[in-house]
Scaffold this motif. Structure first.
Motif, mmCIF file in Angstrom:
data_model
loop_
_atom_site.group_PDB
_atom_site.id
_atom_site.type_symbol
_atom_site.label_atom_id
_atom_site.label_comp_id
_atom_site.label_asym_id
_atom_site.label_seq_id
_atom_site.Cartn_x
_atom_site.Cartn_y
_atom_site.Cartn_z
ATOM 1 N N ASN A 116 -1.208 -6.130 2.805
ATOM 2 C CA ASN A 116 -1.826 -5.848 4.066
ATOM 3 C C ASN A 116 -3.214 -6.200 4.237
ATOM 4 O O ASN A 116 -3.876 -6.734 5.632
ATOM 5 N N HIS A 117 -4.038 -6.019 3.179
ATOM 6 C CA HIS A 117 -5.556 -6.464 3.341
ATOM 7 C C HIS A 117 -5.865 -7.394 2.086
ATOM 8 O O HIS A 117 -6.737 -7.196 1.354
ATOM 9 N N LEU B 239 -7.258 3.732 1.630
ATOM 10 C CA LEU B 239 -6.249 2.737 2.347
ATOM 11 C C LEU B 239 -4.910 3.172 2.523
ATOM 12 O O LEU B 239 -3.997 3.211 3.450
ATOM 13 N N SER B 240 -4.325 3.925 1.450
ATOM 14 C CA SER B 240 -2.931 4.485 1.309
ATOM 15 C C SER B 240 -2.543 5.660 2.406
ATOM 16 O O SER B 240 -1.472 5.436 2.809
ATOM 17 N N ASP C 101 -2.185 3.520 5.311
ATOM 18 C CA ASP C 101 -0.883 2.524 5.490
ATOM 19 C C ASP C 101 0.217 2.553 4.664
ATOM 20 O O ASP C 101 1.377 2.451 5.373
ATOM 21 N N VAL D 10 -8.456 2.262 -2.848
ATOM 22 C CA VAL D 10 -6.811 2.249 -2.491
ATOM 23 C C VAL D 10 -6.510 3.534 -1.880
ATOM 24 O O VAL D 10 -5.583 3.642 -0.860
ATOM 25 N N SER E 224 2.672 2.088 -3.757
ATOM 26 C CA SER E 224 2.047 1.645 -2.637
ATOM 27 C C SER E 224 1.063 0.604 -2.743
ATOM 28 O O SER E 224 0.878 -0.239 -1.566
ATOM 29 N N ILE F 32 -0.236 -2.246 0.072
ATOM 30 C CA ILE F 32 -1.582 -2.392 0.507
ATOM 31 C C ILE F 32 -2.337 -3.657 0.262
ATOM 32 O O ILE F 32 -3.097 -4.096 1.157
#
Length: 237
Positions: free
Chosen positions: A223-224, A172-173, A176, A169, A216, A220
Motif C-alpha cells: 500500500n505504501h 501504519l498498521s 491500514d 510499521v 500485516s 502495508i
C-alpha cells in the motif's frame, strides 16, 4: 525544511539532555510520518526552529542515523530514510527473543497489583477510540511495564534501540491492516496467562502478538511502495 512538526510541541525536561529530548521528538515525528522519507533535515533550520544550539541537533541526528532513521550524505545533507523491511524483521526477531523471556518471568512472579495495572492499561486501550497515537503510547506502556516488573530495564532499552523501523510499521498498521481490537485481544490473552501463572501460555501469547506484524507487513508495504525499501529476502515466519 518542509515539515509539519510544531516547535511548540517541544519541551525541555530535566534531567534528560536537550539532545536526547530533540532526538525523541524527531524520532516520533519520523515514526508518525510527519517527517517523510526523502525529506531533508538541516542542522541550522532545526536549531532555529527549536531555539537550541547546533550541538544538540547534531547529537540527535547521530542517534537517528544509528537507528537507521536518517542518512547523512556528504556534501548533500541529512535525509529521512525509507522503511527497511529487513530492519523491521530483525527488530521483530530481537523483540520476540527478549519479550518472550520477559513475559515468562512475569508469569512466574506476578503480583495482584501488577495484574491490576495491566488490566487498567487494557481498559484504557479499549477506551481510546480512534486516537492512533494514544493507542500506540498505551501499547508501549504495556510492554514497558512487563519489563519493569521483573527489573529487565536494560533489556527494554535494547528493545527500544532496535525497534524504530518496527514502530513506523506499527503506526501504519493501525491505520491500514491491524485493528486495535485485535491488539487488545492479544494483550488480554497475555494478561490472562500471567494471572494464571502459566509461563508457557504467556510465552505463546506474546509470540503470537509479536508475529502479528508478519501478517500485516506485506499488505502495508504494497500500500505504501513510496516509503519502503525493497526487501532482500521473502517475508515469512
Amino acid at each position: 525544511m518542509a515539515t509539519v512538526v510544531q516547535a511548540d510541541e517541544f519541551r525541555y525536561r530535566e534531567p534528560v539532555s536537550i539532545g536526547a529530548q530533540l532526538h525523541r521528538h524527531l524520532r516520533d515525528a519520523i515514526i508518525r510520518a510527519d517527517l517523510k522519507p526523502g525529506q531533508a533535515l538541516s542542522e541550522t533550520e532545526v536549531s532555529k526552529r527549536y531555539a537550541v544550539s547546533r550541538q544538540p541537533v547534531r547529537e540527535a541526528f547521530i542517534k537517528l542515523a544509528e537507528e537507521r532513521l536518517v542518512e547523512v550524505l556528504p556534501q548533500r545533507g541529512t535525509f529521512v530514510v525509507k522503511i527497511s523491511i529487513d530492519d523491521v524483521m530483525d527488530a521483530r526477531f530481537v523483540r520476540e527473543v527478549i519479550e518472550v523471556a520477559i513475559v515468562q518471568e512475569v508469569a512466574l512472579s506476578a503480583t495482584p497489583a501488577l495484574v491490576a495495572q495491566l488490566r487498567d492499561l487494557l481498559e484504557q486501550q479499549r477506551a481510546v477510540g480512534g486516537d492512533n497515537e494514544r493507542f500506540l503510547a498505551l501499547d508501549e506502556s504495556f510492554h514497558k511495564l512487563l519489563a519493569g516488573a521483573v527489573r529487565r530495564d536494560h533489556a527494554w532499552r535494547v528493545v527500544e534501540n532496535v525497534k524504530a523501523q518496527m514502530d513506523r510499521v506499527r503506526y501504519l498498521s493501525i491505520e491500514d491492516a491491524t485493528p486495535m481490537s485485535i491488539i487488545v485481544e492479544q494483550h488480554t490473552r497475555i494478561v490472562d496467562a500471567i494471572e494464571a501463572g502459566d509461563a508457557l501460555a504467556a510465552a505463546a501469547a506474546m509470540r503470537t502478538h509479536l508475529r502479528e506484524i508478519l501478517k500485516s507487513l506485506p499488505e502495508i508495504a504494497q500500500n505504501h511502495p513510496d516509503i519502503f525499501e525493497p526487501s532482500s529476502a521473502p517475508l515469512a515466519e
